[in-house]
Enzyme design. Structure first.
Site, mmCIF file in Angstrom:
data_model
loop_
_atom_site.group_PDB
_atom_site.id
_atom_site.type_symbol
_atom_site.label_atom_id
_atom_site.label_comp_id
_atom_site.label_asym_id
_atom_site.label_seq_id
_atom_site.Cartn_x
_atom_site.Cartn_y
_atom_site.Cartn_z
ATOM 1 C CE LYS A 53 -4.180 1.563 2.370
ATOM 2 N NZ LYS A 53 -5.044 1.749 1.211
HETATM 3 C C1 LIG Z 1 -6.418 -0.541 -3.885
HETATM 4 C C2 LIG Z 1 -7.140 -1.063 -2.674
HETATM 5 N N1 LIG Z 1 -7.688 -2.277 -2.702
HETATM 6 C C3 LIG Z 1 -8.330 -2.782 -1.645
HETATM 7 C C4 LIG Z 1 -8.471 -2.077 -0.473
HETATM 8 C C5 LIG Z 1 -9.185 -2.669 0.702
HETATM 9 O O1 LIG Z 1 -8.301 -2.896 1.755
HETATM 10 P P1 LIG Z 1 -8.769 -2.875 3.270
HETATM 11 O O2 LIG Z 1 -9.940 -3.776 3.366
HETATM 12 O O3 LIG Z 1 -7.611 -3.390 4.038
HETATM 13 O O4 LIG Z 1 -9.120 -1.475 3.605
HETATM 14 C C6 LIG Z 1 -7.912 -0.796 -0.390
HETATM 15 C C7 LIG Z 1 -8.014 -0.001 0.833
HETATM 16 O O5 LIG Z 1 -7.083 0.030 1.605
HETATM 17 C C8 LIG Z 1 -7.216 -0.281 -1.505
HETATM 18 O O6 LIG Z 1 -6.695 0.938 -1.469
#
Ligand SMILES: Cc1ncc(COP(=O)(O)O)c(C=O)c1O
Length: 311
Positions: A157
Site C-alpha cells: 500500500k
Molecule cells: C487498492 C485497494 N484495494 C483494496 C483495499 C481494501 O483494503 P482494506 O480492506 O484493508 O481497507 C484498499 C483499501 O485500503 C485499496 O486501497
C-alpha cells in the site's frame, strides 16, 4: 471529513494546522511512502480499532517492500494511535498513518533520506455514502488497468501506486459513476480503486486472489471469514469481465467503503438491481463485527484505553 485538533508527527502531538512537511520531502516528489487506512468505531466496550494489529502488520510489510525501516516499533505505533484518538476526544474515526521518505538528497535513490512518520485521525462518514451502503452504487469498468506486478508491487500500500486508482476514480466520477472496477494486466477482474470485489452467483461467492494483482484487503479477509462462518462457499479465483454482467450480486469491501453493494456495472443491473440476500447477510454480520455487536469477532477489536483521569 471533520478536522481533529491534533496530529501525531514523528513522535510528537502537534496542532492540526501545524502538521507541515518540507517541500523537498522525497515522498512528495517520487511517491516514496506507504500508508494505511484504518477505522475505529464506537462499541459497547468503548472506542475500538478494527483489526488494528493486521493494519500495523501491513504497514510494516509495505514499508519493508520499499526498503524503509519504520523508526518505531509496532507497539509504539499502536500506543501512539490510542493516545491520538483519546487526546482528540474521538469516539469513532478514520486513522491514516503514513511512513515516508523525508527531505534529504534529491534524486531517485531514496535510501539516504530519513524515514519519517505521521498519524492523522478524523471523523469520516461512509466513503461511498450511507445510501450507497443501503441501495448499492453504480460502477464502471475502468479503461485504466490495475498496476501490474512486473512494474510495481500491488500487494504494497504505497503512496505513489495510488496514481493508478486516482486516474480510475476521476474517469468513473466524470462518467457519472460512483466507483471504478479495474481489470488486471491480463484483462481479468481485479478490484475497485480502494476496495476488493466479490461476485455472488448461485449462492457461491468468488473473489480474485493475489495473482490478480489485488491489494490484500483486511476487510476482504473479514468478509471471507464471515461468509464462510455463515455457511457460504467462498472461492478465490480469476473472474472474467463477463461474469460481472451475469452475477446475481456483487459487493465491495474496504476500510473506507466498509461493505458496499454494487447495483449496476457498466449500466447493467446487477441481479435484480437491488442488494441481494447473500450481500445483506454478510453485510449485517460484518457491520455487527465492526460495531462490537458480535462476540464471535470480538478479538478483531483493539479497544482504545480511556485517558487517565486528571489528578
Ligand atoms: C487498492 C485497494 N484495494 C483494496 C483495499 C481494501 O483494503 P482494506 O480492506 O484493508 O481497507 C484498499 C483499501 O485500503 C485499496 O486501497
Amino acid at each position: 471529513m471533520n478536522q481533529a485538533d491534533l496530529i501525531w508527527m514523528n513522535g510528537e502531538l502537534v496542532a492540526w494546522e501545524d502538521a507541515k512537511i518540507h517541500v523537498l520531502t522525497h515522498a512528495l516528489h517520487y511517491g516514496t511512502g506507504v500508508f494505511e487506512g484504518i477505522r475505529a468505531y464506537e462499541t459497547p466496550r468503548g472506542t475500538a480499532i478494527f483489526r488494528h494489529h493486521d493494519h500495523i502488520d501491513r504497514l510494516f510489510n509495505s514499508a519493508s517492500m520499499y526498503y524503509m525501516d519504520v523508526p518505531y516499533t509496532k507497539a509504539q505505533v499502536r500506543e501512539a494511535t490510542h493516545d491520538l484518538i483519546a487526546r482528540n476526544g474521538l469516539r469513532s474515526c478514520y486513522i491514516r498513518p503514513v511512513v515516508y521518505r523525508g527531505a534529504g538528497p534529491m534524486g531517485l535513490y531514496p535510501l539516504d533520506c530519513p524515514v519519517e512518520m505521521f498519524i492523522a485521525v478524523w471523523e469520516w462518514g461512509a466513503y461511498l455514502g450511507e445510501e450507497g451502503k443501503q441501495r448499492g452504487v453504480r460502477a464502471k469498468v475502468s479503461s485504466w488497468r490495475r498496476i501490474g506486478p512486473d512494474a510495481l508491487i500491488p500487494a504494497a500500500k504505497a503512496n505513489g501506486q495510488y496514481l493508478n486508482s486516482v486516474l480510475a476514480k476521476i474517469e468513473a466520477s466524470k462518467g457519472g459513476y460512483e466507483e471504478a472496477i479495474l481489470l488486471d494486466q491480463r484483462g481479468t477482474v481485479c478490484e475497485g480503486t480502494g476496495e476488493n470485489l466479490f461476485v455472488v452467483k448461485n449462492g457461491v461467492i468468488t473473489t480474485p486472489g493475489f495473482t490478480s494483482s489485488i491489494l490484500g484487503g483486511i476487510n476482504r479477509l473479514s468478509a471471507i471469514q464471515i461468509a464462510r462462518d455463515l455457511g457460504y462457499e467462498v472461492v478465490e479465483r480469476e473472474i472474467s469481465r463477463g461474469e460481472l454482467y451475469m452475477a446475481d450480486e456483487i459487493f465491495m469491501t474496504g476500510t473506507a467503503a466498509e461493505l458496499t453493494p454494487l447495483r449496476e456495472v457498466d449500466d447493467h443491473a446487477v441481479g435484480t438491481g437491488e442488494p441481494g440476500p447473500v450481500t445483506r447477510a454478510v453485510q449485517t454480520a460484518f457491520e455487527d463485527a465492526l460495531h462490537g455487536r458480535s462476540d464471535r469477532y470480538a478479538d478483531w477489536l483493539d479497544v482504545v484505553p480511556l485517558p487517565a483521569p486528571a489528578p
